[in-house]
Design a protein around this motif. Structure first.
Motif, PDB file in Angstrom:
ATOM      1  N   GLN A   1      75.167  58.698 -12.023  1.00 61.22           N
ATOM      2  CA  GLN A   1      76.319  57.832 -11.783  1.00 61.22           C
ATOM      3  C   GLN A   1      76.163  57.170 -10.411  1.00 61.22           C
ATOM      4  O   GLN A   1      76.239  57.828  -9.377  1.00 61.22           O
ATOM      5  N   TRP A   2      75.916  55.859 -10.447  1.00 56.48           N
ATOM      6  CA  TRP A   2      75.783  55.111  -9.191  1.00 56.48           C
ATOM      7  C   TRP A   2      77.171  54.775  -8.650  1.00 56.48           C
ATOM      8  O   TRP A   2      78.113  54.521  -9.409  1.00 56.48           O
ATOM      9  N   ARG A   3      77.241  54.750  -7.308  1.00 59.02           N
ATOM     10  CA  ARG A   3      78.532  54.511  -6.664  1.00 59.02           C
ATOM     11  C   ARG A   3      78.332  53.619  -5.429  1.00 59.02           C
ATOM     12  O   ARG A   3      77.223  53.467  -4.914  1.00 59.02           O
ATOM     13  N   ILE A   4      79.433  53.059  -4.975  1.00 60.06           N
ATOM     14  CA  ILE A   4      79.527  52.520  -3.617  1.00 60.06           C
ATOM     15  C   ILE A   4      80.514  53.418  -2.899  1.00 60.06           C
ATOM     16  O   ILE A   4      81.706  53.428  -3.217  1.00 60.06           O
ATOM     17  N   GLY A   5      79.986  54.201  -1.970  1.00 61.74           N
ATOM     18  CA  GLY A   5      80.825  55.226  -1.360  1.00 61.74           C
ATOM     19  C   GLY A   5      81.208  56.246  -2.399  1.00 61.74           C
ATOM     20  O   GLY A   5      80.349  56.894  -3.007  1.00 61.74           O
ATOM     21  N   LEU A   6      82.507  56.393  -2.660  1.00 60.29           N
ATOM     22  CA  LEU A   6      83.006  57.342  -3.661  1.00 60.29           C
ATOM     23  C   LEU A   6      83.476  56.635  -4.927  1.00 60.29           C
ATOM     24  O   LEU A   6      84.025  57.280  -5.833  1.00 60.29           O
ATOM     25  N   ILE A   7      83.247  55.320  -5.007  1.00 63.28           N
ATOM     26  CA  ILE A   7      83.745  54.538  -6.139  1.00 63.28           C
ATOM     27  C   ILE A   7      82.631  54.345  -7.161  1.00 63.28           C
ATOM     28  O   ILE A   7      81.569  53.781  -6.847  1.00 63.28           O
ATOM     29  N   ASP A   8      82.875  54.833  -8.379  1.00 57.67           N
ATOM     30  CA  ASP A   8      81.881  54.695  -9.446  1.00 57.67           C
ATOM     31  C   ASP A   8      81.703  53.232  -9.829  1.00 57.67           C
ATOM     32  O   ASP A   8      82.676  52.471  -9.935  1.00 57.67           O
ATOM     33  N   LEU A   9      80.439  52.851 -10.045  1.00 58.75           N
ATOM     34  CA  LEU A   9      80.134  51.523 -10.561  1.00 58.75           C
ATOM     35  C   LEU A   9      80.117  51.580 -12.087  1.00 58.75           C
ATOM     36  O   LEU A   9      79.720  52.590 -12.680  1.00 58.75           O
ATOM     37  N   VAL A  10      80.528  50.491 -12.711  1.00 60.15           N
ATOM     38  CA  VAL A  10      80.552  50.432 -14.167  1.00 60.15           C
ATOM     39  C   VAL A  10      79.765  49.214 -14.624  1.00 60.15           C
ATOM     40  O   VAL A  10      79.574  48.251 -13.883  1.00 60.15           O
ATOM     41  N   GLU A  11      79.295  49.265 -15.862  1.00 60.28           N
ATOM     42  CA  GLU A  11      78.560  48.141 -16.421  1.00 60.28           C
ATOM     43  C   GLU A  11      79.453  46.899 -16.447  1.00 60.28           C
ATOM     44  O   GLU A  11      80.645  46.985 -16.730  1.00 60.28           O
ATOM     45  N   GLY A  12      78.864  45.751 -16.145  1.00 56.75           N
ATOM     46  CA  GLY A  12      79.648  44.529 -16.131  1.00 56.75           C
ATOM     47  C   GLY A  12      78.758  43.314 -16.148  1.00 56.75           C
ATOM     48  O   GLY A  12      77.566  43.395 -16.475  1.00 56.75           O
ATOM     49  N   ALA A  13      79.328  42.178 -15.749  1.00 61.47           N
ATOM     50  CA  ALA A  13      78.605  40.901 -15.806  1.00 61.47           C
ATOM     51  C   ALA A  13      77.337  40.930 -14.967  1.00 61.47           C
ATOM     52  O   ALA A  13      76.292  40.427 -15.380  1.00 61.47           O
ATOM     53  N   THR A  14      77.404  41.529 -13.782  1.00 54.79           N
ATOM     54  CA  THR A  14      76.236  41.531 -12.885  1.00 54.79           C
ATOM     55  C   THR A  14      75.649  42.922 -12.676  1.00 54.79           C
ATOM     56  O   THR A  14      74.579  43.038 -12.077  1.00 54.79           O
ATOM     57  N   VAL A  15      76.314  43.962 -13.159  1.00 50.86           N
ATOM     58  CA  VAL A  15      75.863  45.343 -12.921  1.00 50.86           C
ATOM     59  C   VAL A  15      75.356  45.944 -14.217  1.00 50.86           C
ATOM     60  O   VAL A  15      76.019  45.885 -15.259  1.00 50.86           O
ATOM     61  N   SER A  16      74.154  46.524 -14.154  1.00 51.98           N
ATOM     62  CA  SER A  16      73.602  47.253 -15.299  1.00 51.98           C
ATOM     63  C   SER A  16      72.862  48.483 -14.798  1.00 51.98           C
ATOM     64  O   SER A  16      72.429  48.534 -13.643  1.00 51.98           O
ATOM     65  N   GLY A  17      72.735  49.486 -15.671  1.00 47.91           N
ATOM     66  CA  GLY A  17      72.037  50.718 -15.299  1.00 47.91           C
ATOM     67  C   GLY A  17      72.847  51.617 -14.392  1.00 47.91           C
ATOM     68  O   GLY A  17      72.276  52.464 -13.703  1.00 47.91           O
ATOM     69  N   SER A  18      74.174  51.483 -14.400  1.00 47.24           N
ATOM     70  CA  SER A  18      74.994  52.276 -13.482  1.00 47.24           C
ATOM     71  C   SER A  18      74.973  53.765 -13.824  1.00 47.24           C
ATOM     72  O   SER A  18      75.339  54.595 -12.993  1.00 47.24           O
ATOM     73  N   THR A  19      74.547  54.121 -15.045  1.00 50.42           N
ATOM     74  CA  THR A  19      74.444  55.536 -15.426  1.00 50.42           C
ATOM     75  C   THR A  19      73.005  55.910 -15.788  1.00 50.42           C
ATOM     76  O   THR A  19      72.768  56.804 -16.593  1.00 50.42           O
ATOM     77  N   THR A  20      72.049  55.193 -15.180  1.00 49.51           N
ATOM     78  CA  THR A  20      70.631  55.514 -15.343  1.00 49.51           C
ATOM     79  C   THR A  20      70.029  55.743 -13.963  1.00 49.51           C
ATOM     80  O   THR A  20      70.725  55.636 -12.949  1.00 49.51           O
ATOM     81  N   ASN A  21      68.732  56.001 -13.928  1.00 45.27           N
ATOM     82  CA  ASN A  21      68.119  56.243 -12.620  1.00 45.27           C
ATOM     83  C   ASN A  21      67.860  54.948 -11.853  1.00 45.27           C
ATOM     84  O   ASN A  21      67.491  54.989 -10.681  1.00 45.27           O
ATOM     85  N   THR A  22      68.059  53.775 -12.496  1.00 43.65           N
ATOM     86  CA  THR A  22      67.858  52.492 -11.819  1.00 43.65           C
ATOM     87  C   THR A  22      69.089  51.614 -11.984  1.00 43.65           C
ATOM     88  O   THR A  22      69.466  51.252 -13.103  1.00 43.65           O
ATOM     89  N   LEU A  23      69.704  51.296 -10.851  1.00 40.39           N
ATOM     90  CA  LEU A  23      70.856  50.389 -10.822  1.00 40.39           C
ATOM     91  C   LEU A  23      70.358  48.976 -10.543  1.00 40.39           C
ATOM     92  O   LEU A  23      69.595  48.763  -9.603  1.00 40.39           O
ATOM     93  N   THR A  24      70.783  48.004 -11.348  1.00 40.72           N
ATOM     94  CA  THR A  24      70.378  46.616 -11.159  1.00 40.72           C
ATOM     95  C   THR A  24      71.610  45.736 -10.992  1.00 40.72           C
ATOM     96  O   THR A  24      72.583  45.868 -11.743  1.00 40.72           O
ATOM     97  N   ILE A  25      71.524  44.828  -9.998  1.00 40.17           N
ATOM     98  CA  ILE A  25      72.572  43.831  -9.769  1.00 40.17           C
ATOM     99  C   ILE A  25      71.913  42.470  -9.928  1.00 40.17           C
ATOM    100  O   ILE A  25      70.985  42.126  -9.186  1.00 40.17           O
TER     101      ILE A  25
END
Length: 356
Positions: A120-144
């Motif tokens: 689970q990728w985060r910014i600080g303590l805030i979980d990132l979720v899949e969206g228009a520009t965010v992918s891989g938020s629950t994999t080992n590679t986060l892409t923006i």
């Protein structure tokens, strides 16, 4: 009931159990053909339930079995069963700081070991979720993709969880986003055949420049000059500026080459506005061929006495500006002029002698 395969985390207890019928039963648990004995982390080696507590990597095996004996022969041997041990999540390669240009993709990657890992990728303590520009938020590679200034942060991190033990959190990583440079430039177009094309890019500290056209022309000069321009040099010139590794949107400038005709131009050195109808006005021969011309005339003290845009050969020696002692007629003397033809050619400067 045969014993079954078991999976446990390192350090947890684990048991194999068999159910059997018969008279005066005894049990002997084995790994392969090797009898297990009670001691250390082994207990119940001669009962219907073998317990290993705590389980460790040295206990891994695919052939745990039990021999069941009784008053009557023969002995019964169970099926072989496997002990698998899950590993706690361990981050072996931390995510690293990233730098990207506005509009480019950027990725953070973590490498971890463990059993049944989740991320689970985060910014600080805030979980990132899949969206228009965010992918891989629950994999080992986060892409923006694409990255923007809104994505800038100093605390990207990932929580790695698994079947065994507590989750682990990576170190924070920075994301720096660089604004794209803006290509700006000017041109002296249109220009005459055999004159110079001059394209000037606005200077940006540390930037590099690339001019190109559809004919394969390339230049890395900030100020581009093409001498002795010909009709084939006309067209669109594109400028791309690179700064801090980021590339601007291209700027297109159109350059026109015109077949200018050499036109006779004669600027007299003086005239005599005395009312005799001979040479009474300041006449520049050929000025009518330059409709965008302008002229300014000064006295010897640098004060303007006449100006016109365009000049129409109508100055009769009178002043247009300021208080004039003795009327509008200017006194005899030398005057200075600046003449621009309005066609990207040199400025003409000189003197006129006014006589009466």
């Amino acid at each position: 009931v045969q014993p079954t395969d078991q999976t446990a985390c390192v350090g947890d207890p684990v048991s194999f159990t068999v159910t059997a019928t018969g008279t005066d039963l005894t049990y002997q648990w084995r790994i392969g053909l090797v009898d297990l004995v009670d001691g250390g982390n082994i207990s119940g080696a001669t009962t219907n339930t073998l317990t290993i507590d705590p389980a460790s990597l040295t206990d891994l095996a695919t052939n745990y079995n039990v021999v069941v004996s009784g008053s009557c022969s023969p002995d019964a041997i169970s099926d072989n069963v496997e002990l698998s041990l899950g590993e706690a999540p361990i981050i072996t390669v931390q995510p690293t700081d990233q730098t990207a240009c506005v509009g480019d993709p950027v990725s953070f990657t973590v490498t971890a070991t463990g059993t049944d890992l989740t991320y689970q990728w985060r910014i600080g303590l805030i979980d990132l979720v899949e969206g228009a520009t965010v992918s891989g938020s629950t994999t080992n590679t986060l892409t923006i993709d694409p990255a923007s200034l809104l994505n800038v942060a100093t605390n990207y991190n990932v929580v790695v969880s698994g079947t065994c033990f507590m989750q682990v959190t990576s170190l924070d990583a920075d994301l720096t986003i660089i604004q794209l440079p803006i290509a700006e430039a000017t041109t002296n177009s249109p220009v005459c055949i055999n004159s110079s094309i001059i394209l000037t890019a606005t200077e940006i500290d540390g930037a590099t420049y690339e001019w190109s056209n559809t004919e394969g022309f390339l230049s890395n000069n900030q100020i581009l000059e093409i001498q002795n321009a010909q009709s084939s040099d006309a067209g669109i010139y594109s400028l791309v500026v690179t700064n801090d590794g980021c590339i601007s949107e291209p700027l297109d400038l159109y350059v026109a080459i015109i077949p200018c005709i050499d036109i006779y131009l004669n600027i007299p050195e003086g005239f005599s506005p005395n009312g005799d109808n001979i040479n009474d006005v300041f006449v520049i021969e050929g000025i009518d061929n330059f409709p965008n011309n302008s002229i300014v005339i000064f006295n010897r003290w640098g004060n303007r006495v006449f100006e016109a845009t365009p000049y129409k050969n109508d100055w009769d020696g009178k002043s247009q500006f300021g208080l004039r002692v003795g009327g509008e007629d200017l006194p005899i003397g030398t005057y200075f002029y600046i003449l621009e033809l309005g066609n990207n050619t040199d400025v003409y400067k000189g003197t006129i002698y006014l006589n009466r």
